[in-house]
Design an enzyme around this catalytic site. Sequence first.
Site, PDB file in Angstrom:
ATOM      1  N   CYS A  30       0.864  -1.174   0.000  1.00 38.88           N
ATOM      2  CA  CYS A  30       0.000   0.000   0.000  1.00 38.88           C
ATOM      3  C   CYS A  30       0.904   1.229   0.000  1.00 38.88           C
ATOM      4  O   CYS A  30       2.122   1.110   0.153  1.00 38.88           O
ATOM      5  CB  CYS A  30      -0.942  -0.001   1.205  1.00 38.88           C
ATOM      6  SG  CYS A  30      -0.138  -0.295   2.778  1.00 38.88           S
ATOM      7  N   HIS A  31       0.310   2.379  -0.243  1.00 41.03           N
ATOM      8  CA  HIS A  31       1.098   3.608  -0.374  1.00 41.03           C
ATOM      9  C   HIS A  31       0.492   4.715   0.482  1.00 41.03           C
ATOM     10  O   HIS A  31      -0.673   4.637   0.878  1.00 41.03           O
ATOM     11  CB  HIS A  31       1.083   4.117  -1.817  1.00 41.03           C
ATOM     12  CG  HIS A  31       1.392   3.098  -2.866  1.00 41.03           C
ATOM     13  ND1 HIS A  31       2.672   2.659  -3.111  1.00 41.03           N
ATOM     14  CD2 HIS A  31       0.594   2.445  -3.754  1.00 41.03           C
ATOM     15  CE1 HIS A  31       2.644   1.787  -4.119  1.00 41.03           C
ATOM     16  NE2 HIS A  31       1.407   1.630  -4.510  1.00 41.03           N
ATOM     17  N   TYR A  47       2.654  11.638 -12.444  1.00 42.90           N
ATOM     18  CA  TYR A  47       1.233  11.889 -12.144  1.00 42.90           C
ATOM     19  C   TYR A  47       1.144  12.653 -10.827  1.00 42.90           C
ATOM     20  O   TYR A  47       2.058  12.603  -9.996  1.00 42.90           O
ATOM     21  CB  TYR A  47       0.445  10.572 -12.044  1.00 42.90           C
ATOM     22  CG  TYR A  47       0.931   9.622 -10.955  1.00 42.90           C
ATOM     23  CD1 TYR A  47       0.502   9.735  -9.633  1.00 42.90           C
ATOM     24  CD2 TYR A  47       1.837   8.604 -11.250  1.00 42.90           C
ATOM     25  CE1 TYR A  47       0.956   8.869  -8.640  1.00 42.90           C
ATOM     26  CE2 TYR A  47       2.295   7.735 -10.272  1.00 42.90           C
ATOM     27  CZ  TYR A  47       1.845   7.875  -8.968  1.00 42.90           C
ATOM     28  OH  TYR A  47       2.304   7.029  -7.989  1.00 42.90           O
ATOM     29  N   THR A  75       6.065   6.342  -6.979  1.00 40.96           N
ATOM     30  CA  THR A  75       6.917   7.166  -7.843  1.00 40.96           C
ATOM     31  C   THR A  75       6.578   8.653  -7.767  1.00 40.96           C
ATOM     32  O   THR A  75       7.432   9.477  -8.058  1.00 40.96           O
ATOM     33  CB  THR A  75       6.808   6.704  -9.308  1.00 40.96           C
ATOM     34  OG1 THR A  75       5.430   6.747  -9.708  1.00 40.96           O
ATOM     35  CG2 THR A  75       7.363   5.306  -9.488  1.00 40.96           C
ATOM     36  N   ARG A 128       6.013   3.842 -18.121  1.00 42.05           N
ATOM     37  CA  ARG A 128       5.094   4.979 -17.999  1.00 42.05           C
ATOM     38  C   ARG A 128       5.263   5.693 -16.650  1.00 42.05           C
ATOM     39  O   ARG A 128       4.717   6.762 -16.446  1.00 42.05           O
ATOM     40  CB  ARG A 128       3.643   4.527 -18.216  1.00 42.05           C
ATOM     41  CG  ARG A 128       3.081   3.707 -17.116  1.00 42.05           C
ATOM     42  CD  ARG A 128       1.653   3.225 -17.379  1.00 42.05           C
ATOM     43  NE  ARG A 128       1.406   2.041 -16.606  1.00 42.05           N
ATOM     44  CZ  ARG A 128       1.116   2.023 -15.306  1.00 42.05           C
ATOM     45  NH1 ARG A 128       1.022   3.149 -14.640  1.00 42.05           N
ATOM     46  NH2 ARG A 128       0.934   0.882 -14.670  1.00 42.05           N
ATOM     47  N   TYR A 155       9.218  -3.855  -9.897  1.00 42.33           N
ATOM     48  CA  TYR A 155       7.943  -3.650 -10.570  1.00 42.33           C
ATOM     49  C   TYR A 155       8.222  -3.540 -12.057  1.00 42.33           C
ATOM     50  O   TYR A 155       8.975  -2.657 -12.478  1.00 42.33           O
ATOM     51  CB  TYR A 155       7.264  -2.384 -10.044  1.00 42.33           C
ATOM     52  CG  TYR A 155       5.842  -2.192 -10.545  1.00 42.33           C
ATOM     53  CD1 TYR A 155       5.041  -3.272 -10.888  1.00 42.33           C
ATOM     54  CD2 TYR A 155       5.293  -0.918 -10.644  1.00 42.33           C
ATOM     55  CE1 TYR A 155       3.733  -3.094 -11.322  1.00 42.33           C
ATOM     56  CE2 TYR A 155       3.987  -0.723 -11.083  1.00 42.33           C
ATOM     57  CZ  TYR A 155       3.209  -1.809 -11.420  1.00 42.33           C
ATOM     58  OH  TYR A 155       1.922  -1.633 -11.857  1.00 42.33           O
ATOM     59  N   HIS A 179       2.773  -7.507  -8.155  1.00 41.66           N
ATOM     60  CA  HIS A 179       1.588  -7.781  -8.973  1.00 41.66           C
ATOM     61  C   HIS A 179       1.813  -8.872 -10.021  1.00 41.66           C
ATOM     62  O   HIS A 179       1.494  -8.700 -11.209  1.00 41.66           O
ATOM     63  CB  HIS A 179       1.113  -6.486  -9.647  1.00 41.66           C
ATOM     64  CG  HIS A 179       1.137  -5.275  -8.743  1.00 41.66           C
ATOM     65  ND1 HIS A 179       0.969  -5.359  -7.377  1.00 41.66           N
ATOM     66  CD2 HIS A 179       1.337  -3.954  -9.007  1.00 41.66           C
ATOM     67  CE1 HIS A 179       1.060  -4.144  -6.849  1.00 41.66           C
ATOM     68  NE2 HIS A 179       1.288  -3.276  -7.807  1.00 41.66           N
ATOM     69  N   ASP A 248      -2.868  -2.462  -2.465  1.00 44.20           N
ATOM     70  CA  ASP A 248      -2.425  -1.412  -3.392  1.00 44.20           C
ATOM     71  C   ASP A 248      -3.180  -0.098  -3.176  1.00 44.20           C
ATOM     72  O   ASP A 248      -3.140   0.791  -4.029  1.00 44.20           O
ATOM     73  CB  ASP A 248      -2.506  -1.839  -4.864  1.00 44.20           C
ATOM     74  CG  ASP A 248      -1.714  -0.900  -5.772  1.00 44.20           C
ATOM     75  OD1 ASP A 248      -0.703  -0.348  -5.309  1.00 44.20           O
ATOM     76  OD2 ASP A 248      -2.134  -0.690  -6.923  1.00 44.20           O
TER      77      ASP A 248
HETATM   78  C1  0GY Z   1       1.358   0.383  -7.829  1.00 47.92           C
HETATM   79  C2  0GY Z   1       1.152   0.585  -9.253  1.00 47.92           C
HETATM   80  C3  0GY Z   1       1.380   1.724  -9.967  1.00 47.92           C
HETATM   81  C4  0GY Z   1       2.040   2.877  -9.492  1.00 47.92           C
HETATM   82  C5  0GY Z   1       3.136   2.890  -8.707  1.00 47.92           C
HETATM   83  O1  0GY Z   1       4.859   3.896  -7.592  1.00 47.92           O
HETATM   84  C6  0GY Z   1       3.935   4.078  -8.349  1.00 47.92           C
HETATM   85  O2  0GY Z   1       3.628   5.165  -8.827  1.00 47.92           O
HETATM   86  O3  0GY Z   1       3.590   1.774  -8.203  1.00 47.92           O
HETATM   87  C7  0GY Z   1       0.921   1.760 -11.356  1.00 47.92           C
HETATM   88  O4  0GY Z   1       0.702   2.860 -11.894  1.00 47.92           O
HETATM   89  O5  0GY Z   1       0.758   0.670 -11.966  1.00 47.92           O
HETATM   90  O6  0GY Z   1       1.800  -0.662  -7.393  1.00 47.92           O
HETATM   91  O7  0GY Z   1       1.070   1.289  -7.079  1.00 47.92           O
END
Ligand code: 0GY
Length: 295
Positions: A30-31, A47, A75, A128, A155, A179, A248
């Site tokens: 999770c974030h 983003y 990110t 991306r 990832y 994932h 997530d």
């Molecule tokens: C996820 C998936 C995504 C984004 C990031 O760090 C991130 O920005 O991981 C995605 O856009 O697929 O695991 O959060």
Amino acid sequence: MTPDLDWLTYHPNPSKPVYIPPPGAVDAHCHVFGPGGVFPYAPERRYTPVDAGKDALFALRDFLGFERSVIVQATCHGADNSAMVDALRAAGGRARGVATIRPDVSDAELADMDDAGVRGVRFNFVKRLVDPEPDAYYRELVDRVAPLGWHVVIYFEAADLAERWDLFTSLPVPVVVDHLGRPDVTKPVDGAEFGLFLRFMAENPNVWSKVSCPERLSRQGPPHYADVRPFARAVVERHPDRVLWGTDWPHPNMKSHMPDDGHLVDVIPHIAPAEELRRALLVGNPARLYWEGQS
Ligand code: 0GY
């Protein structure tokens, strides 16, 4: 900071899952996003999300029936890990973290993150989201964190696996794939593409997988995400001691729909059909990797 116009906000009132996770269950992916006024988003981000801070994360954790969390640096915060570290420090031992670092990180910064509960670094190869670096860049960073006992989270898109095979199969620490390696679930689970991923796990006993994000991979969609289940289940049944599960939340970059987090939890019994598998997936495995300092 103004979120992207097409940004989907996390579900405001998810349903209570029917499936009740076992005591000690960990949401291992999770974030936290910001809040941007306190923890500004990185200038190089691809983003700008809606803020999703630690209090909302901890409330969701409790609501869904989890005890602990693994907070993965996203990110949009680049290599400034302060929002994630702030959440770890506020969690009172109930959260661990995965950081993004760059070669200019100091040993003192690494030690401080370790003290806060960071146990891994994330290498992102999804084009991306970031501009991926040559293999040597990642190897140098691994050399910096291996002495701390940290692991690596990777990832990538399914197509990147063959391209980065040498790097991914030669890292001297545990390697956790986000994932399921992002399979194309319209292809067969026993086909060549997912076959390579299964081989990757079978031949490399230090490789783990998060059996997470049906909402990102599914073409059939909510609430059951039935087309993703066979892929996750194949990995859980083959490698029950090397799988992790996560929500997530807050689901960055979801464009098709915003998942109901309760529905995601209700997928768990379908991908881990036996109680023993669920205990390993949700409790034993994350405890070993994130709280007990060994793999
Ligand atoms: C996820 C998936 C995504 C984004 C990031 O760090 C991130 O920005 O991981 C995605 O856009 O697929 O695991 O959060």
